[in-house]
Design a protein around this motif. Structure first.
Motif, PDB file in Angstrom:
ATOM      1  N   GLY A 104       0.706  -1.086   0.196  1.00 47.97           N
ATOM      2  CA  GLY A 104      -0.144  -0.028   0.045  1.00 47.97           C
ATOM      3  C   GLY A 104       0.770   1.257  -0.047  1.00 47.97           C
ATOM      4  N   LEU A 105       0.193   2.562   0.024  1.00 47.53           N
ATOM      5  CA  LEU A 105       0.866   3.727   0.088  1.00 47.53           C
ATOM      6  C   LEU A 105       1.173   4.249   1.454  1.00 47.53           C
ATOM      7  CD1 LEU A 105      -0.512   5.525  -3.117  1.00 47.53           C
ATOM      8  CD2 LEU A 105       1.833   4.052  -2.869  1.00 47.53           C
ATOM      9  N   LYS A 106       0.587   3.612   2.358  1.00 45.85           N
ATOM     10  CA  LYS A 106       0.702   4.222   3.699  1.00 45.85           C
ATOM     11  C   LYS A 106       2.147   4.451   4.213  1.00 45.85           C
ATOM     12  CE  LYS A 106      -3.713   4.001   4.649  1.00 45.85           C
ATOM     13  NZ  LYS A 106      -4.237   3.924   3.155  1.00 45.85           N
ATOM     14  N   GLN A 481     -15.089   5.078  -0.325  1.00 46.53           N
ATOM     15  CA  GLN A 481     -13.952   5.217  -1.483  1.00 46.53           C
ATOM     16  C   GLN A 481     -12.994   3.802  -1.593  1.00 46.53           C
ATOM     17  OE1 GLN A 481     -14.044   7.680  -3.551  1.00 46.53           O
ATOM     18  NE2 GLN A 481     -14.725   9.543  -2.387  1.00 46.53           N
ATOM     19  N   MET A 482     -13.144   3.251  -0.424  1.00 44.85           N
ATOM     20  CA  MET A 482     -12.340   1.906  -0.390  1.00 44.85           C
ATOM     21  C   MET A 482     -12.747   0.936  -1.028  1.00 44.85           C
ATOM     22  SD  MET A 482     -12.088  -0.084   3.307  1.00 44.85           S
ATOM     23  CE  MET A 482     -12.049  -1.718   3.034  1.00 44.85           C
ATOM     24  N   LEU A 483     -14.135   1.006  -1.390  1.00 45.66           N
ATOM     25  CA  LEU A 483     -14.702  -0.150  -2.227  1.00 45.66           C
ATOM     26  C   LEU A 483     -14.389   0.057  -3.653  1.00 45.66           C
ATOM     27  CD1 LEU A 483     -18.212  -0.252  -0.643  1.00 45.66           C
ATOM     28  CD2 LEU A 483     -16.436  -1.661  -0.268  1.00 45.66           C
ATOM     29  N   ASP A 484     -14.063   1.296  -4.102  1.00 48.12           N
ATOM     30  CA  ASP A 484     -13.837   1.579  -5.307  1.00 48.12           C
ATOM     31  C   ASP A 484     -12.059   1.373  -5.489  1.00 48.12           C
ATOM     32  OD1 ASP A 484     -13.175   2.999  -7.851  1.00 48.12           O
ATOM     33  OD2 ASP A 484     -14.454   4.614  -7.396  1.00 48.12           O
ATOM     34  N   ILE A 489      -5.863  -2.031  -4.628  1.00 48.33           N
ATOM     35  CA  ILE A 489      -6.759  -3.336  -4.891  1.00 48.33           C
ATOM     36  C   ILE A 489      -7.551  -3.502  -3.495  1.00 48.33           C
ATOM     37  CG2 ILE A 489      -6.563  -5.697  -5.403  1.00 48.33           C
ATOM     38  CD1 ILE A 489      -3.914  -5.047  -6.858  1.00 48.33           C
ATOM     39  N   LEU A 490      -8.885  -3.861  -3.903  1.00 48.52           N
ATOM     40  CA  LEU A 490     -10.124  -4.231  -2.940  1.00 48.52           C
ATOM     41  C   LEU A 490      -9.579  -5.444  -2.523  1.00 48.52           C
ATOM     42  CD1 LEU A 490     -12.340  -3.510  -1.426  1.00 48.52           C
ATOM     43  CD2 LEU A 490     -13.652  -4.556  -3.162  1.00 48.52           C
ATOM     44  N   ARG A 491      -9.720  -6.017  -1.366  1.00 53.42           N
ATOM     45  CA  ARG A 491      -9.639  -7.538  -1.024  1.00 53.42           C
ATOM     46  C   ARG A 491     -10.799  -7.782  -0.014  1.00 53.42           C
ATOM     47  NH1 ARG A 491      -4.591  -9.359  -2.172  1.00 53.42           N
ATOM     48  NH2 ARG A 491      -3.059  -7.799  -2.879  1.00 53.42           N
ATOM     49  N   SER A 492     -11.147  -8.894  -0.052  1.00 50.95           N
ATOM     50  CA  SER A 492     -12.022  -9.671   1.003  1.00 50.95           C
ATOM     51  C   SER A 492     -11.362  -9.751   2.282  1.00 50.95           C
ATOM     52  CB  SER A 492     -12.391 -11.102   0.254  1.00 50.95           C
ATOM     53  OG  SER A 492     -11.296 -12.087   0.548  1.00 50.95           O
ATOM     54  N   PRO A 493     -12.245  -9.947   3.166  1.00 49.85           N
ATOM     55  CA  PRO A 493     -11.434 -10.043   4.515  1.00 49.85           C
ATOM     56  C   PRO A 493     -10.451 -11.174   4.777  1.00 49.85           C
ATOM     57  CG  PRO A 493     -13.848  -9.665   4.828  1.00 49.85           C
ATOM     58  CD  PRO A 493     -13.603  -9.975   3.197  1.00 49.85           C
ATOM     59  N   PRO A 497      -8.005 -10.808  -3.700  1.00 53.27           N
ATOM     60  CA  PRO A 497      -8.182  -9.623  -4.257  1.00 53.27           C
ATOM     61  C   PRO A 497      -9.288  -9.660  -5.203  1.00 53.27           C
ATOM     62  CG  PRO A 497      -6.411 -10.865  -5.447  1.00 53.27           C
ATOM     63  CD  PRO A 497      -6.674 -11.654  -4.117  1.00 53.27           C
ATOM     64  N   VAL A 498      -9.719  -8.362  -5.659  1.00 57.30           N
ATOM     65  CA  VAL A 498     -10.930  -8.583  -6.813  1.00 57.30           C
ATOM     66  C   VAL A 498     -10.274  -8.979  -8.047  1.00 57.30           C
ATOM     67  CG1 VAL A 498     -12.542  -6.940  -6.119  1.00 57.30           C
ATOM     68  CG2 VAL A 498     -10.518  -6.050  -7.226  1.00 57.30           C
TER      69      VAL A 498
END
Length: 556
Positions: A104-106, A481-484, A489-493, A497-498
């Motif tokens: 991630g970018l954090k 915004q996290m869902l978009d 990349i959005l991931r499931s719990p 990844p999607v």
């Protein structure tokens, strides 16, 4: 219903968004020079993130691979963007140092950025600028972006390389080989087309199959020379040269239908010095597959229908519909935000749906007769047939169900995503491009079932469907915004990844004073590419070749 007609007229003017004059796609290649790291002792692991500006906000479009330990990276991944001659498209390239334990970018360090317009890159073809950090130049670092228009041929090729008996360059272990393919340009410069992954400690590597557009590989010229270099990877970024060979796309096509093509990998220095030098290994192309790319219009004109479903938030946070402050208040002459968003988006979608019947659901309310909370009830209260006739029918069902509901909660949207996914899943059994599902969710707040929703979206990303979420009202939508998937990349719990980015989230307040066309354009802009990505990714062709496609294919 006379009072509603004015919103219909304004929304009707938005038709044709999908057929906007953009049919030009541009490939952007990126390289950087002289990137300085925060830590002088180590070299950075750079990655470039491309952002685009929309309605004053920057959102991520795509990102390159991360290149480890490198101050002059040449990135292999291309950015493909739509070029609209009639619009100023602002781009921002950000270089980040991505630590290996976190993608991630954090924790990433921002190394510098560059802003320009797509028009500037396209007109100059090659744009080099200093990287800026907080308004100042970031040392002597610079970024170069090269643009190339995708000429009519959108086909892409799938290549699968391996090698055997490569020279060993490492003392204590075997070489760690990777392969680079360069296209030789007309002006004698060379352009990186693809860089494979590194296969560690192996003189007989089999690299992963990769896809590249025919345009990118050889600019549509099958006889253009391609230079291929095999390197031994080193963690300090100083890779050792193993050998090279040259080829053409025409020659690579010999690896179709189960045949192989082989090249000797030559190190010119060894060849000149050593008498009985044969080669530094053999590189083998095991397969070359050519895939025809179909466009959104090919699928629509081939008979693919857009199945449009609406889901409306009836949670208590909307306020009592009888109160004029409520987001659900029905004003005699002024449509509320739910209606405006529904009509703006629905009017476009209904043009691509032949029966014009739209399932419409509500969530977060207690419904008659038992007044139990439901998260996927039909707003016409007909569970066996939740369809409404046209967008007009959805509007009428919405207005007539409001007085009968008890607004409640919580805001759960996973059930409605699962419901549409079930229909989309049945559609996949046909193995043809006949129905693509779009779910429009209108909600006033942050959702409560985020984990289930992420799970549902990851599952849905494998199906012919897209989800559009419009945030109504003034809530804090930052979690949405996290869902978009634009922010990475959005991931499931569970961490899955999607498969593809299928969610588009837009706060309605950004468009409060804009035309319905602006909202619809923003919300629906990604849909054509999502349709194409889904079917092309599955290798599903349009149902019947339309006249449009046959004329396109045969065009010179």
């Amino acid at each position: 219903m006379k009072k509603m007609s004015n919103i219909y007229e304004s929304a009707a003017n938005t038709l044709g968004i999908f057929n906007s004059p953009c049919l030009t796609k541009v490939e952007l290649r990126v390289a950087c020079k002289g990137i300085s790291d925060r830590d002088a002792l180590s070299k950075p692991d750079p990655c470039v993130i491309l952002k685009m500006q929309s309605h004053g906000q920057w959102f991520e479009v795509d990102r390159t691979e991360v290149i480890r330990t490198c101050i002059n990276p040449v990135f292999s991944k291309l950015f493909t963007v739509d070029f609209y001659f009639e619009e100023v498209q602002r781009l921002r390239f950000e270089v980040h140092d991505i630590s290996s334990n976190h993608n991630g970018l954090k924790e990433a360090d921002f190394l510098g950025g560059m802003e320009c317009t797509l028009g500037q890159i396209v007109s100059q073809r090659k744009l080099s600028r200093s990287l800026l950090k907080h308004g100042n130049t970031a040392g002597k670092s610079s970024i170069t972006v090269i643009a190339e228009e995708l000429s009519g041929n959108d086909d892409y090729v799938e290549l699968s390389f391996s090698a055997r008996k490569l020279d060993d360059k490492d003392f204590f272990s075997k070489s760690d080989p990777f392969l680079e393919i360069f296209r030789m340009n007309d002006d004698a410069t060379q352009q990186l087309v693809h860089r494979t992954e590194v296969v560690m400690n192996n003189l007989n590597p089999a690299w992963k199959t990769f896809k590249v557009s025919v345009n990118s590989l050889c600019s549509g010229d099958q006889d253009r020379r391609l230079k291929c270099i095999v390197w031994d990877w080193d963690s300090n970024g100083k890779h050792d040269f193993i050998g090279e060979f040259s080829s053409t796309f025409k020659e690579m096509r010999g690896a179709m239908e189960g045949r192989q093509v082989q090249w000797e990998c030559i190190n010119p220095k060894y060849k000149a010095k050593k008498k009985n030098y044969k080669n530094s290994g053999i590189v083998i192309l095991n397969q070359c597959k050519i895939h025809k790319m179909h466009s959104f219009l090919d699928y629509i004109m081939g008979g693919c229908q857009i199945q449009f479903t609406v889901a409306i938030d009836f949670t208590a946070s909307n306020g009592d519909p009888r109160n004029s402050c409520s987001l659900h208040y029905i004003h005699p002459y002024q449509p509320n935000e739910y209606l405006k968003a529904l009509v703006a988006v629905g009017e476009i979608c209904q043009d691509y749906d032949s029966d014009k019947m739209f399932p419409a659901f509500g969530f977060g309310a207690r419904i008659p007769p038992e007044y139990k909370v439901s998260h996927d009830f039909a707003i016409n209260f007909n569970e066996d047939n939740p369809e409404c006739a046209g967008i007009q029918g959805v509007v009428e069902a919405y207005q007539s169900c409001l007085p009968k509901l008890q607004l409640y909660g919580p805001t759960n949207i996973a059930p409605i995503i699962q419901k549409v996914a079930k229909s989309a899943s049945e559609e996949t059994n046909t193995k043809e491009a006949s129905q693509y599902f779009i779910l429009l969710i209108l909600t006033d707040g942050v959702i409560t079932d985020m984990a289930d929703t992420r799970e549902a979206i990851v599952h849905a990303s494998h199906l012919p469907m897209s989800v559009i979420i419009v945030g109504v009202g003034n809530a804090d939508f930052s979690d949405m915004q996290m869902l978009d998937g634009d922010d990475g990349i959005l991931r499931s719990p569970k961490g899955e990844p999607v498969l593809r980015d299928i969610v588009q989230f837009v706060p309605f307040r950004n468009f409060k004073h804009a035309s319905p066309a602006a909202l619809a354009k923003s919300v629906l802009a990604e849909v054509p590419n999502q349709v194409v990505d889904y079917y092309n990714g599955k290798g599903i062709k349009p149902k019947c070749v339309s006249e449009y496609e046959s004329s396109r294919t045969l065009a010179p």
